[in-house]
Structure formats: C-alpha cells, structure tokens
Design a protein around this motif. Structure first.
Motif, PDB file in Angstrom:
ATOM      1  N   GLN A 122      29.106  62.190  32.294  1.00 34.87           N
ATOM      2  CA  GLN A 122      30.118  61.743  31.340  1.00 34.87           C
ATOM      3  C   GLN A 122      31.518  61.891  31.914  1.00 34.87           C
ATOM      4  N   LEU A 123      31.725  62.912  32.751  1.00 34.20           N
ATOM      5  CA  LEU A 123      33.018  63.076  33.412  1.00 34.20           C
ATOM      6  C   LEU A 123      33.328  61.855  34.270  1.00 34.20           C
ATOM      7  N   PHE A 124      32.338  61.415  35.039  1.00 38.63           N
ATOM      8  CA  PHE A 124      32.581  60.271  35.920  1.00 38.63           C
ATOM      9  C   PHE A 124      32.632  58.951  35.155  1.00 38.63           C
ATOM     10  N   ILE A 125      31.985  58.901  33.987  1.00 36.93           N
ATOM     11  CA  ILE A 125      32.157  57.734  33.124  1.00 36.93           C
ATOM     12  C   ILE A 125      33.607  57.646  32.656  1.00 36.93           C
ATOM     13  N   THR A 126      34.175  58.774  32.236  1.00 37.61           N
ATOM     14  CA  THR A 126      35.567  58.765  31.785  1.00 37.61           C
ATOM     15  C   THR A 126      36.525  58.452  32.936  1.00 37.61           C
ATOM     16  N   ILE A 127      36.195  58.935  34.148  1.00 37.65           N
ATOM     17  CA  ILE A 127      37.011  58.594  35.321  1.00 37.65           C
ATOM     18  C   ILE A 127      36.925  57.088  35.588  1.00 37.65           C
ATOM     19  N   GLY A 128      35.712  56.526  35.439  1.00 40.21           N
ATOM     20  CA  GLY A 128      35.540  55.089  35.608  1.00 40.21           C
ATOM     21  C   GLY A 128      36.342  54.286  34.598  1.00 40.21           C
ATOM     22  N   ILE A 129      36.337  54.754  33.340  1.00 40.60           N
ATOM     23  CA  ILE A 129      37.134  54.092  32.299  1.00 40.60           C
ATOM     24  C   ILE A 129      38.618  54.146  32.656  1.00 40.60           C
ATOM     25  N   LEU A 130      39.078  55.303  33.119  1.00 43.75           N
ATOM     26  CA  LEU A 130      40.485  55.446  33.499  1.00 43.75           C
ATOM     27  C   LEU A 130      40.840  54.514  34.655  1.00 43.75           C
ATOM     28  N   CYS A 131      39.969  54.436  35.663  1.00 40.69           N
ATOM     29  CA  CYS A 131      40.215  53.525  36.793  1.00 40.69           C
ATOM     30  C   CYS A 131      40.320  52.083  36.313  1.00 40.69           C
ATOM     31  N   ALA A 132      39.416  51.695  35.394  1.00 41.92           N
ATOM     32  CA  ALA A 132      39.442  50.334  34.860  1.00 41.92           C
ATOM     33  C   ALA A 132      40.742  50.075  34.092  1.00 41.92           C
ATOM     34  N   GLN A 133      41.197  51.095  33.337  1.00 41.28           N
ATOM     35  CA  GLN A 133      42.440  50.941  32.575  1.00 41.28           C
ATOM     36  C   GLN A 133      43.644  50.809  33.499  1.00 41.28           C
ATOM     37  N   LEU A 135      43.544  49.635  36.669  1.00 37.00           N
ATOM     38  CA  LEU A 135      43.439  48.312  37.283  1.00 37.00           C
ATOM     39  C   LEU A 135      43.796  47.205  36.302  1.00 37.00           C
ATOM     40  N   GLY A 136      43.627  47.487  34.999  1.00 36.01           N
ATOM     41  CA  GLY A 136      43.906  46.489  33.978  1.00 36.01           C
ATOM     42  C   GLY A 136      45.373  46.355  33.627  1.00 36.01           C
ATOM     43  N   ILE A 137      46.237  47.184  34.235  1.00 37.48           N
ATOM     44  CA  ILE A 137      47.684  47.020  34.020  1.00 37.48           C
ATOM     45  C   ILE A 137      48.105  45.651  34.548  1.00 37.48           C
ATOM     46  N   LEU A 141      45.863  44.162  38.194  1.00 39.20           N
ATOM     47  CA  LEU A 141      44.861  43.089  38.084  1.00 39.20           C
ATOM     48  C   LEU A 141      44.710  42.544  36.669  1.00 39.20           C
ATOM     49  N   GLY A 142      45.379  43.153  35.692  1.00 35.45           N
ATOM     50  CA  GLY A 142      45.234  42.706  34.311  1.00 35.45           C
ATOM     51  C   GLY A 142      46.117  41.521  33.990  1.00 35.45           C
ATOM     52  N   ASN A 143      45.950  40.446  34.751  1.00 43.06           N
ATOM     53  CA  ASN A 143      46.769  39.251  34.566  1.00 43.06           C
ATOM     54  C   ASN A 143      45.906  38.009  34.771  1.00 43.06           C
ATOM     55  N   SER A 144      46.526  36.842  34.644  1.00 42.34           N
ATOM     56  CA  SER A 144      45.765  35.581  34.639  1.00 42.34           C
ATOM     57  C   SER A 144      45.112  35.256  35.978  1.00 42.34           C
ATOM     58  N   THR A 145      45.570  35.885  37.049  1.00 44.19           N
ATOM     59  CA  THR A 145      44.967  35.627  38.370  1.00 44.19           C
ATOM     60  C   THR A 145      44.075  36.771  38.853  1.00 44.19           C
ATOM     61  N   ASP A 268      54.551  48.297  26.217  1.00 39.04           N
ATOM     62  CA  ASP A 268      54.179  49.713  26.385  1.00 39.04           C
ATOM     63  C   ASP A 268      52.699  49.982  26.148  1.00 39.04           C
ATOM     64  N   ILE A 269      52.009  49.034  25.525  1.00 35.53           N
ATOM     65  CA  ILE A 269      50.624  49.259  25.114  1.00 35.53           C
ATOM     66  C   ILE A 269      49.726  49.606  26.292  1.00 35.53           C
ATOM     67  N   GLN A 270      49.849  48.867  27.399  1.00 35.89           N
ATOM     68  CA  GLN A 270      48.956  49.086  28.543  1.00 35.89           C
ATOM     69  C   GLN A 270      49.103  50.502  29.103  1.00 35.89           C
ATOM     70  N   TYR A 271      50.323  51.046  29.077  1.00 39.60           N
ATOM     71  CA  TYR A 271      50.547  52.387  29.617  1.00 39.60           C
ATOM     72  C   TYR A 271      50.030  53.464  28.662  1.00 39.60           C
ATOM     73  N   VAL A 272      50.155  53.214  27.367  1.00 37.77           N
ATOM     74  CA  VAL A 272      49.601  54.144  26.375  1.00 37.77           C
ATOM     75  C   VAL A 272      48.083  54.186  26.502  1.00 37.77           C
ATOM     76  N   THR A 273      47.470  53.013  26.727  1.00 36.42           N
ATOM     77  CA  THR A 273      46.013  52.934  26.892  1.00 36.42           C
ATOM     78  C   THR A 273      45.560  53.739  28.101  1.00 36.42           C
ATOM     79  N   VAL A 274      46.293  53.611  29.208  1.00 33.79           N
ATOM     80  CA  VAL A 274      45.983  54.395  30.415  1.00 33.79           C
ATOM     81  C   VAL A 274      46.143  55.883  30.129  1.00 33.79           C
ATOM     82  N   GLY A 275      47.193  56.253  29.384  1.00 40.94           N
ATOM     83  CA  GLY A 275      47.396  57.660  29.023  1.00 40.94           C
ATOM     84  C   GLY A 275      46.239  58.212  28.212  1.00 40.94           C
TER      85      GLY A 275
END
Length: 429
Positions: A122-133, A135-137, A141-145, A268-275
């Motif tokens: 579960q620790l590494f699942i949460t790390i994976g979620i954080l990495c995805a968040q 990258l999603g900035i 990579l969180g853009n149209s391209t 600000d939403i994307q940064y709050v999500t990463v936080g």
C-alpha cells in the motif's frame, strides 16, 4: 483527455458531444479500471493454485504492458474506445496484483514482521499515485500533448518487475503445502531468513498442512459453506466494502472537480492534488462564499486521507492474509478482491452523478458507511499481531461455534503422521 473525446466525436459525427454523454463516457473511462480489477480478482484462485504466487505475478505483467501500449497510441488511432478497453485490461492487472502481492508477502514473512511487510504494497501504491499526480501537472504531462505518454508510462513498472522477480523465491508455504516440495520450500525459507535452522517454521507449516488435508483446496462456494470460516469471511467482506465505500477513491478519481466545487482557484487545483498525494505517502509510512472556505476544504480532505492511510487503506490486505490458512487463502482473496473492486467500480461510476445531485452532501453517505465499519471492527475483529495462522483460526473458533485444538507448533523435524494428527482437532459444538 475530455477535449480529445469531444474532438474525436465531432470529427466522426459532425456535432459536439452532449454534456451528459461526456459525463457517462468519462465515468466509464474511470470505472472500467475497477471493473477490470473485479475480473482480475476472479482469476486469483485458479492462477495462484496453478502457477504459484510468483508465477502469477510474472504472468500478470501481460495485463500491464499490452494496455500501456494501447493507451499510448490511442490519440494516433483517434479512438477513446481504446482507452476504455485498455483501462479494463490494466484493471485486471491491478485486481490480480493487489491480491497476490499481499498473499505472497504474507506467506514469505515471519509472523513478527507480517504486519509491517503487509503495509509495504500500500505504501508503494500511494507512491505510485503521487508520481502519477506529479506527472499529471499541466507543465509536465497533464496537457493536450503529454497525456498519451503519461498513460503509456504505466508499462514501465511491469517491465522492471519482469526483469527482477525471477530472482525471487516462490512462497515456501505454497511449495510445501500445495506442491509437496519440502526441499525447495526449505531452501527458499533459509534464503529468506538468512540462517539454516528453519525446522520450527517447517513444522508449523506441516501442522497447518495436516489440519487442511481433509478439506483440500477450497473453492469460493465451499469457502462460503465452511462453518469454521464464517466470521472471517464476513469480516473481510465488511472491511473491504468499508475501505472502498468510504469515498476515498472519489477523492483520488475526481479531486480536481471536488476542489473546484470547494472554490479552489483553477490554476492551484493540480498542486493541491499533488499535496494530497504527498500527505497520503507520508501517513502510510507513519501508519466559496467565505474566503477561507477553500482552505478549510483542503484541510478536511487531507485529514480524511490521513485517516484512510493509517488504517483502512493497508490493513484489509494484511488481515485477509492472516485470517485464512493455506487451502482457503486463494478463495478468500478472490472474495475480498471481488468485493473491493466492485465497491471501487460503484464509487467511480456513481460519484460524478452523486456530486451533481447532492454536491458536498454526498460525503455524508460515505461517513455513515465509515461509522458502520468502525463499529463492526471494534466489536468483531480480534488483534492478530504476532499470531500464527493456526492461532488466529483458533481465536475465531468460539464465534464460529467450532473448537480447534492445537498441539505444539514447534514439532520435531521428523514427527510421525500420528503425532501430527493428534495435534490438530476441529469439531463443531
């Protein structure tokens, strides 16, 4: 991605996509992942019994690498259907790994470290979620391209596992109890423990093997009819439903829209999500009309995530491993995983409509579910720390109205069949 859905639809049919249809299509894109997880859970018992724990995890990489490639080329193919299908396939991967990894680690672990190692996935699942968040900035990579590349990156962890996992041992309990290969089991156990004297653990495994010999490998149907496992089964169902219907995945899936509704500025939403993701990692390791209202909402979400990270998030996987012996464990994980992913699917599919209808009041439903789960765990689930699998079964015996008598777990290496048979008795009263 929703712009891509709209553009693709417009190019095909010459008209823009209706709002309700876009909501439905996006909900399907999100919820296909847990639906795939449900089907992956149904595959757990037959695969782990036939291929072993390590073999199943190696086979499972197919369900990660193939959809990663498919999602990576979805924009070139101009098909949002590919994304939906890929989400289902990668969900199968998640359904298998989320059940088999805790089972594998639980069977490798000494009893004093079983809880600590059980939290690691579960620790590494949460790390994976954080990495995805991260990258999603939008600037990454969180853009149209960049989004097709971000989706394609999900195959990289599978490639790493494919290269490294062959060097790990198979579960000693699986080798001894299910395959009858005591020599390989002993070698694996010696390698895992770092010393040669593993006779005490082997004796405990033999005792467990004898206690299950009459039962054989339990199917889901036979598991449901086992009186000695009735409350264990009810407990993992309640705990897995409580974990997923707590609403935490509504936050992970739809954090952006939740924060937007609360009044957080769009940029600000994307940064709050990463936080939020970073807080989740930290706590797993440690176990609109008012100007300040958006910040209060952020604080509440973070506290909510903290509460989930230190209990409901990792513990159901650990407890599912501990409550069942070898013959029942695959079927138990099949039931637990099915409940887990069906509940996850329900939240992913229903929450957008729930939010549109009830807004923030939708979380009152989740709070009631959390309360019911808390009461059940407080009254029914015993402490399993530092207990063997057989001892935990004995703890449930009174509630199940059966009697399990255990002999000495540290039996001699060359004990007779008769002495082992005298060590284990299970009777109903």
């Amino acid at each position: 991605m929703q712009q891509f859905y709209n553009t693709t639809y417009l190019e095909r049919y010459g008209r823009p996509m209706e709002g309700n249809f876009l909501t439905l299509l996006w909900s399907l894109s999100v919820s296909m992942y847990p639906l795939g997880g449900f089907f992956g859970s149904l595959m757990v018992a037959p695969l782990v019994n036939k291929l072993g724990r390590k073999g199943t995890l190696l086979f499972n990489n197919i369900f990660s690498i193939v959809p990663a490639v498919m999602m990576g080329v979805s924009e070139i193919a101009k098909s949002y259907e590919i994304i939906i299908v890929s989400r289902f396939i990668v969900g199968i991967c998640a359904g298998l790994s989320s059940n088999v990894v805790p089972m594998y680690l639980g069977e490798l672990s000494p009893k004093n470290l079983r809880g600590a190692l059980g939290i690691v996935p579960q620790l590494f699942i949460t790390i994976g979620i954080l990495c995805a968040q991260v990258l999603g900035i939008r600037n990454i990579l969180g853009n149209s391209t960049g989004w097709p590349l971000m989706l394609g990156l999900t195959g990289i962890p599978a490639l790493i596992e494919l290269m490294l996992l062959p060097f790990f041992p198979e579960s000693p309990r699986y080798m001894l109890i299910q395959r009858g290969d005591e020599k390989t089991a002993k070698k694996a156990l010696q390698r895992l423990r770092g010393w040669d004297d593993v006779d005490a653990e082997l004796s405990e495994m033999r005792l467990e093997n004898l206690s299950e010999r009459a039962e054989g490998h339990l199917s889901v149907l036979s598991l449901l009819s086992q009186r000695s496992l009735r409350w264990q089964l009810v407990s993992i169902i309640i705990m897995n439903m409580g974990q997923q219907l707590s609403g935490v995945n509504a936050i992970y899936y739809y954090a952006d829209s939740i924060y937007a509704t609360a009044g957080v500025k769009q940029n600000d939403i994307q940064y709050v999500t990463v936080g939020t993701g970073a807080v989740n990692v930290f706590m797993t390791i440690a176990a609109e009309t008012v100007t300040w209202m958006p910040y209060t909402s952020i604080a509440c979400v973070i506290i909510y995530v903290i509460g989930h990270a230190i209990g409901p998030s990792p513990i159901p996987y650990v407890v599912t491993t501990e409550m069942f012996r070898q013959s029942a464990r695959p079927a138990a994980f099949m039931v637990a995983g099915s409940v887990h992913w069906l509940s996850n699917f329900t939240v992913g599919l229903v929450f957008p409509f729930l939010e549109r209808g009830l807004g923030s009041y939708s979380f009152i439903i989740f709070s009631f579910i959390c309360l019911v789960t808390l009461v059940y765990i407080w009254l029914v689930v015993p402490e399993t720390k530092n207990k063997t699998f057989l001892e935990i079964c004995q703890m449930f015996a009174k509630r199940n109205k059966v009697e399990i008598k255990l002999g000495d777990g540290d039996l001699p290496l060359n004990e007779s069949k008769e002495s082992l048979e005298d060590a284990v008795r299970v009777t109903a009263f």
